[in-house]
Design a protein around this motif. Sequence first.
Motif, PDB file in Angstrom:
ATOM      1  N   ALA A 194      43.318 -39.415  40.880  1.00  0.00           N
ATOM      2  CA  ALA A 194      44.038 -40.535  41.400  1.00  0.00           C
ATOM      3  C   ALA A 194      42.995 -41.497  41.196  1.00  0.00           C
ATOM      4  O   ALA A 194      41.867 -41.784  41.181  1.00  0.00           O
ATOM      5  CB  ALA A 194      44.460 -40.526  42.962  1.00  0.00           C
ATOM      6  N   GLN A 195      43.539 -43.137  41.192  1.00  0.00           N
ATOM      7  CA  GLN A 195      42.573 -44.158  40.870  1.00  0.00           C
ATOM      8  C   GLN A 195      42.329 -44.595  42.490  1.00  0.00           C
ATOM      9  O   GLN A 195      43.049 -44.286  43.515  1.00  0.00           O
ATOM     10  CB  GLN A 195      43.408 -45.336  40.460  1.00  0.00           C
ATOM     11  CG  GLN A 195      43.724 -44.953  38.821  1.00  0.00           C
ATOM     12  CD  GLN A 195      44.175 -46.081  38.132  1.00  0.00           C
ATOM     13  OE1 GLN A 195      44.932 -46.899  38.655  1.00  0.00           O
ATOM     14  NE2 GLN A 195      44.097 -46.285  36.807  1.00  0.00           N
ATOM     15  N   PRO A 196      41.221 -45.140  42.718  1.00  0.00           N
ATOM     16  CA  PRO A 196      41.044 -45.944  43.948  1.00  0.00           C
ATOM     17  C   PRO A 196      42.184 -46.468  44.373  1.00  0.00           C
ATOM     18  O   PRO A 196      42.811 -47.516  43.609  1.00  0.00           O
ATOM     19  CB  PRO A 196      39.820 -46.723  43.596  1.00  0.00           C
ATOM     20  CG  PRO A 196      39.010 -45.932  42.407  1.00  0.00           C
ATOM     21  CD  PRO A 196      40.185 -45.487  41.570  1.00  0.00           C
ATOM     22  N   GLY A 197      42.307 -46.631  45.883  1.00  0.00           N
ATOM     23  CA  GLY A 197      43.513 -47.094  46.394  1.00  0.00           C
ATOM     24  C   GLY A 197      44.927 -46.351  46.055  1.00  0.00           C
ATOM     25  O   GLY A 197      45.766 -46.676  46.904  1.00  0.00           O
ATOM     26  N   GLY A 198      44.783 -45.224  45.503  1.00  0.00           N
ATOM     27  CA  GLY A 198      46.019 -44.418  45.039  1.00  0.00           C
ATOM     28  C   GLY A 198      46.145 -43.466  46.185  1.00  0.00           C
ATOM     29  O   GLY A 198      45.371 -43.379  47.503  1.00  0.00           O
ATOM     30  N   SER A 199      47.123 -42.568  46.150  1.00  0.00           N
ATOM     31  CA  SER A 199      47.669 -41.489  47.244  1.00  0.00           C
ATOM     32  C   SER A 199      47.659 -40.311  46.522  1.00  0.00           C
ATOM     33  O   SER A 199      48.094 -39.938  45.555  1.00  0.00           O
ATOM     34  CB  SER A 199      48.790 -42.049  47.803  1.00  0.00           C
ATOM     35  OG  SER A 199      48.823 -43.253  48.328  1.00  0.00           O
ATOM     36  N   LEU A 200      47.380 -39.414  47.620  1.00  0.00           N
ATOM     37  CA  LEU A 200      48.067 -37.946  46.893  1.00  0.00           C
ATOM     38  C   LEU A 200      48.226 -37.245  48.440  1.00  0.00           C
ATOM     39  O   LEU A 200      47.885 -37.547  49.556  1.00  0.00           O
ATOM     40  CB  LEU A 200      46.650 -36.977  46.388  1.00  0.00           C
ATOM     41  CG  LEU A 200      46.201 -37.585  45.008  1.00  0.00           C
ATOM     42  CD1 LEU A 200      44.838 -36.743  44.751  1.00  0.00           C
ATOM     43  CD2 LEU A 200      47.133 -37.034  43.917  1.00  0.00           C
ATOM     44  N   LYS A 246      39.637 -41.688  58.802  1.00  0.00           N
ATOM     45  CA  LYS A 246      40.660 -42.079  59.765  1.00  0.00           C
ATOM     46  C   LYS A 246      41.254 -43.575  59.314  1.00  0.00           C
ATOM     47  O   LYS A 246      40.536 -44.394  58.680  1.00  0.00           O
ATOM     48  CB  LYS A 246      39.783 -42.448  61.183  1.00  0.00           C
ATOM     49  CG  LYS A 246      40.465 -42.505  62.437  1.00  0.00           C
ATOM     50  CD  LYS A 246      39.790 -42.764  63.639  1.00  0.00           C
ATOM     51  CE  LYS A 246      39.035 -41.384  63.864  1.00  0.00           C
ATOM     52  NZ  LYS A 246      38.187 -41.558  64.892  1.00  0.00           N
ATOM     53  N   GLY A 247      42.409 -43.232  59.719  1.00  0.00           N
ATOM     54  CA  GLY A 247      43.356 -44.596  59.218  1.00  0.00           C
ATOM     55  C   GLY A 247      43.662 -44.700  57.816  1.00  0.00           C
ATOM     56  O   GLY A 247      44.765 -45.504  57.398  1.00  0.00           O
ATOM     57  N   ARG A 248      43.164 -43.681  56.918  1.00  0.00           N
ATOM     58  CA  ARG A 248      43.701 -43.331  55.884  1.00  0.00           C
ATOM     59  C   ARG A 248      44.572 -41.923  55.321  1.00  0.00           C
ATOM     60  O   ARG A 248      45.424 -41.928  54.598  1.00  0.00           O
ATOM     61  CB  ARG A 248      42.524 -43.363  54.624  1.00  0.00           C
ATOM     62  CG  ARG A 248      41.902 -44.816  54.669  1.00  0.00           C
ATOM     63  CD  ARG A 248      40.850 -44.939  53.587  1.00  0.00           C
ATOM     64  NE  ARG A 248      39.793 -43.852  53.709  1.00  0.00           N
ATOM     65  CZ  ARG A 248      39.388 -42.876  52.881  1.00  0.00           C
ATOM     66  NH1 ARG A 248      40.151 -42.955  51.754  1.00  0.00           N
ATOM     67  NH2 ARG A 248      38.517 -42.011  52.952  1.00  0.00           N
ATOM     68  N   PHE A 249      44.072 -40.918  56.129  1.00  0.00           N
ATOM     69  CA  PHE A 249      44.647 -39.768  55.864  1.00  0.00           C
ATOM     70  C   PHE A 249      45.495 -39.405  57.334  1.00  0.00           C
ATOM     71  O   PHE A 249      45.170 -39.769  58.459  1.00  0.00           O
ATOM     72  CB  PHE A 249      43.330 -38.903  55.822  1.00  0.00           C
ATOM     73  CG  PHE A 249      42.632 -38.608  54.683  1.00  0.00           C
ATOM     74  CD1 PHE A 249      42.837 -39.776  53.565  1.00  0.00           C
ATOM     75  CD2 PHE A 249      41.926 -37.490  54.365  1.00  0.00           C
ATOM     76  CE1 PHE A 249      42.186 -39.636  52.387  1.00  0.00           C
ATOM     77  CE2 PHE A 249      41.102 -37.713  52.928  1.00  0.00           C
ATOM     78  CZ  PHE A 249      41.117 -38.810  52.094  1.00  0.00           C
ATOM     79  N   THR A 250      46.563 -38.589  56.770  1.00  0.00           N
ATOM     80  CA  THR A 250      47.394 -38.060  58.099  1.00  0.00           C
ATOM     81  C   THR A 250      47.653 -36.803  57.778  1.00  0.00           C
ATOM     82  O   THR A 250      48.096 -36.080  56.604  1.00  0.00           O
ATOM     83  CB  THR A 250      48.758 -38.958  58.063  1.00  0.00           C
ATOM     84  OG1 THR A 250      48.641 -40.319  58.197  1.00  0.00           O
ATOM     85  CG2 THR A 250      49.490 -38.416  59.200  1.00  0.00           C
ATOM     86  N   MET A 281      46.883 -38.244  51.773  1.00  0.00           N
ATOM     87  CA  MET A 281      45.787 -38.969  51.553  1.00  0.00           C
ATOM     88  C   MET A 281      46.201 -40.374  50.859  1.00  0.00           C
ATOM     89  O   MET A 281      46.781 -40.551  49.788  1.00  0.00           O
ATOM     90  CB  MET A 281      44.885 -38.409  50.707  1.00  0.00           C
ATOM     91  CG  MET A 281      44.543 -36.963  51.237  1.00  0.00           C
ATOM     92  SD  MET A 281      43.147 -36.140  50.494  1.00  0.00           S
ATOM     93  CE  MET A 281      44.036 -35.954  48.938  1.00  0.00           C
ATOM     94  N   ASN A 282      45.973 -41.616  51.620  1.00  0.00           N
ATOM     95  CA  ASN A 282      46.209 -42.968  50.883  1.00  0.00           C
ATOM     96  C   ASN A 282      45.023 -43.807  51.130  1.00  0.00           C
ATOM     97  O   ASN A 282      44.023 -43.421  51.571  1.00  0.00           O
ATOM     98  CB  ASN A 282      47.294 -43.582  52.021  1.00  0.00           C
ATOM     99  CG  ASN A 282      48.550 -42.795  52.178  1.00  0.00           C
ATOM    100  OD1 ASN A 282      49.080 -42.332  51.102  1.00  0.00           O
ATOM    101  ND2 ASN A 282      49.153 -43.214  53.469  1.00  0.00           N
ATOM    102  N   SER A 283      44.934 -44.711  50.312  1.00  0.00           N
ATOM    103  CA  SER A 283      43.974 -45.730  50.069  1.00  0.00           C
ATOM    104  C   SER A 283      42.692 -44.820  49.666  1.00  0.00           C
ATOM    105  O   SER A 283      41.341 -44.922  50.088  1.00  0.00           O
ATOM    106  CB  SER A 283      43.501 -46.627  51.457  1.00  0.00           C
ATOM    107  OG  SER A 283      44.765 -47.263  51.827  1.00  0.00           O
ATOM    108  N   LEU A 284      42.881 -44.092  48.806  1.00  0.00           N
ATOM    109  CA  LEU A 284      41.797 -43.086  48.249  1.00  0.00           C
ATOM    110  C   LEU A 284      40.540 -43.789  47.698  1.00  0.00           C
ATOM    111  O   LEU A 284      40.613 -44.756  47.120  1.00  0.00           O
ATOM    112  CB  LEU A 284      42.223 -42.179  47.327  1.00  0.00           C
ATOM    113  CG  LEU A 284      43.201 -40.961  47.776  1.00  0.00           C
ATOM    114  CD1 LEU A 284      43.932 -40.473  46.867  1.00  0.00           C
ATOM    115  CD2 LEU A 284      42.465 -39.959  48.498  1.00  0.00           C
TER     116      LEU A 284
END
Length: 122
Positions: A11-17, A64-68, A82-85
């Motif tokens: 993934a690119q920076p800012g991406g999600s998985l 925290k705040g990026r992963f759930t 995982m967001n805002s990677l």
Amino acid sequence: VQLVESGGGSAQPGGSLRLSCATSGFTFSSYAMSWARRAPGKGLEWVSRIYSDGSESYYADSVKGRFTISRDNANHTLYLQMNSLKPEDTALYYCAKDRWAGIRPSNTYDYWGQGTQVTVSS
């Protein structure tokens, strides 16, 4: 007992998985579960854990705040959105089963998956 992670990739920076951990061989709904990761050249880092009933979850400060973390007890599956990677999220990600049955995590583990690789780069 089997834990099988999937969903990793690039993934690119800012991406999600979204990672998944399919489980079998135990009563999934009776155990807290966790995600951990190992970055290249570094030790194992705990990432997140969730109560057996999904009512509460905890996160490392680094995510925290990026992963759930979440779970589907009906389908015996654990997830990590995982967001805002960031590049520093690059690691092999593992799911882990708590050693003891119960709602709250015991923070001791007896089974681990084989891991799924996450690579974040531009």
